[in-house]
Design an enzyme around this catalytic site. Structure first.
Site, PDB file in Angstrom:
ATOM      1  N   ASP A   1      -2.318  10.897  -2.323  1.00 27.54           N
ATOM      2  CA  ASP A   1      -2.526   9.819  -3.301  1.00 27.54           C
ATOM      3  C   ASP A   1      -2.759  10.364  -4.702  1.00 27.54           C
ATOM      4  OD1 ASP A   1      -3.280   8.554  -0.586  1.00 27.54           O
ATOM      5  OD2 ASP A   1      -2.928   6.891  -1.976  1.00 27.54           O
TER       6      ASP A   1
ATOM      7  N   ASN B   1      -6.066  12.117   0.004  1.00 31.07           N
ATOM      8  CA  ASN B   1      -5.181  11.351   0.884  1.00 31.07           C
ATOM      9  C   ASN B   1      -6.077  10.523   1.801  1.00 31.07           C
ATOM     10  OD1 ASN B   1      -2.499  10.673   1.784  1.00 31.07           O
ATOM     11  ND2 ASN B   1      -2.936  11.799   3.663  1.00 31.07           N
TER      12      ASN B   1
ATOM     13  N   ARG C   1       0.851  -1.193   0.000  1.00 35.91           N
ATOM     14  CA  ARG C   1       0.000   0.000   0.000  1.00 35.91           C
ATOM     15  C   ARG C   1       0.884   1.239   0.000  1.00 35.91           C
ATOM     16  NH1 ARG C   1       1.688   1.844   4.038  1.00 35.91           N
ATOM     17  NH2 ARG C   1       0.422   3.690   3.783  1.00 35.91           N
TER      18      ARG C   1
ATOM     19  N   ARG D   1      -6.414  -0.414  -7.899  1.00 35.08           N
ATOM     20  CA  ARG D   1      -7.013   0.553  -6.949  1.00 35.08           C
ATOM     21  C   ARG D   1      -7.219   1.864  -7.713  1.00 35.08           C
ATOM     22  NH1 ARG D   1      -4.334   1.290  -1.093  1.00 35.08           N
ATOM     23  NH2 ARG D   1      -6.418   1.905  -0.433  1.00 35.08           N
TER      24      ARG D   1
HETATM   25  O1  MRU Z   1      -4.877   3.021   1.739  1.00 32.59           O
HETATM   26  P1  MRU Z   1      -3.403   3.313   1.831  1.00 32.59           P
HETATM   27  O2  MRU Z   1      -2.777   2.793   3.068  1.00 32.59           O
HETATM   28  O3  MRU Z   1      -2.670   2.908   0.575  1.00 32.59           O
HETATM   29  O4  MRU Z   1      -3.329   4.907   1.900  1.00 32.59           O
HETATM   30  C1  MRU Z   1      -2.076   5.519   1.925  1.00 32.59           C
HETATM   31  C2  MRU Z   1      -2.127   6.998   2.064  1.00 32.59           C
HETATM   32  O5  MRU Z   1      -3.176   7.597   2.069  1.00 32.59           O
HETATM   33  C3  MRU Z   1      -0.817   7.727   2.089  1.00 32.59           C
HETATM   34  O6  MRU Z   1      -0.907   8.880   2.866  1.00 32.59           O
HETATM   35  C4  MRU Z   1      -0.437   8.111   0.648  1.00 32.59           C
HETATM   36  O7  MRU Z   1      -0.487   6.998  -0.183  1.00 32.59           O
HETATM   37  C5  MRU Z   1       0.897   8.745   0.571  1.00 32.59           C
HETATM   38  S1  MRU Z   1       2.165   7.549   0.859  1.00 32.59           S
HETATM   39  C6  MRU Z   1       3.682   8.258   0.624  1.00 32.59           C
END
Ligand code: MRU
Length: 327
Positions: A217, A227, A49, A86
């Site tokens: 993201d 995010n 992730r 995703r």
């Molecule tokens: O659902 P996730 O755990 O993949 O979400 C991750 C986030 O929201 C992070 O803050 C984002 O990907 C930035 S990671 C450098």
């Protein structure tokens, strides 16, 4: 490809392994990615992730298939399937597209290490000695193949001996803060305190937070960004309490194809994640099984709430960001 090892991704003898992040912090189990189904399952179940890491993992996996002689047609259709695993983090789409346009998986991998270092150096400039920094979700070596984005800035400031302390939002419902960020900060010996998400307001009101650093993201041309869900609430609180709020991200998180945050597709996840806790750590459901649930994985923060963007090519105010990216 050359052998490589980061906190959550390994390449050994032309095979990709990923650390199963659903088991952290109690167990460190590596999973071999033997097929595209393995990789898609790992991405969708959040074994792997973090926006940059899923992009790099996809590119590396595809490179290994190419090196093993997979025919271009098959490689192409595989890439398109992985690209859709995703919907929110644009890094996945950008890295797959880079690979399909001829950039090697190895180049994408090493570039991410470099981008993280640059973000760390630019970002550490906004951190003052003794700052208490609040962060949301996990943005470290578990979310990238380098030192991370927001957590990379924290890591860099710590190495510069700025004597910082971090408030870690637990990050309901999947606890990326409580399970992953706490684990990473512990490994780096950075002082931190874990809090539940709904305690951020109390912390800010009592003057105990000097900076907020989060990752992203997907960032739109106008600086709105998606995010982990809960980021928007933190940004609103930060504005009310006059706490500087920074977004840290590499260029692979900027979506130049969209003009504003409303265009970002937000992933919706299953109700069991809100009914209780469910996953590799076990299952415990405390809500009535038939409770209707709202479970978006991300939220969008409007750029008006952002103090600055810490990117690999420098620190941008909102106005500078708009000048650089708005078409
Ligand atoms: O659902 P996730 O755990 O993949 O979400 C991750 C986030 O929201 C992070 O803050 C984002 O990907 C930035 S990671 C450098």
């Amino acid at each position: 490809m050359t052998n490589f090892a980061s906190r959550a991704l390994k390449i050994e003898e032309q095979k990709l392994s990923l650390l199963d992040q659903t088991l952290l912090p109690h167990e460190e189990r590596w999973l071999l990615m033997d097929s595209e189904e393995d990789l898609i399952e790992a991405i969708q179940s959040l074994r792997v992730r973090g926006a940059p890491l899923i992009g790099v993992a996809a590119a590396v996996f595809l490179q290994l298939q190419k090196d093993a002689g997979l025919k271009p047609e098959k490689l192409n259709s595989m890439a398109l399937k992985i690209r859709e695993a995703r919907p929110t983090a644009v890094n996945l789409m950008i890295c797959v597209d880079q690979f399909l346009s001829g950039v090697s998986g190895e180049q994408i991998l090493f570039e991410d290490v470099d981008l993280c270092n640059k973000i760390g150096i630019h970002g550490a400039k906004v951190i003052e000695p003794g700052d208490n920094v609040l962060t949301h979700c996990n943005t470290g070596g578990l979310a990238t193949v380098g030192i991370g984005t927001a957590l990379g800035v924290i890591e860099t400031a710590h190495k510069q001996n700025k004597k910082i302390h971090v408030f870690v939002d637990e990050t309901r419902p999947l606890l990326q803060g409580g399970r992953l960020t706490a684990w990473e900060l512990g490994k780096s010996n950075i002082p931190y305190t874990l809090t539940c998400d709904n305690m951020a307001g109390t912390l800010m009101r009592s003057g105990r937070v000097q900076k907020i650093l989060v990752g992203a993201d997907r960032i739109a041309q106008n600086g709105d960004f998606a995010n982990k869900v809960g980021t928007y609430s933190v940004a609103v609180l930060a504005r009310h309490h006059n706490v500087p709020f920074y977004v840290c991200a590499p260029y692979t998180t900027i979506d130049l194809k969209i003009s504003q945050g409303e265009e970002i597709e937000i992933e919706m996840r299953k109700k069991e994640e809100v009914h209780g806790i469910t996953g590799a750590l076990g299952s415990y459901l405390w809500a009535p099984k038939d409770s209707p649930v709202f479970n978006p994985a991300f939220d969008v923060t409007p750029s008006e709430l952002v103090t600055g963007y810490i990117l690999d090519n420098g620190l941008f105010t909102r106005e500078e960001f708009l000048k650089a990216f708005k078409k």
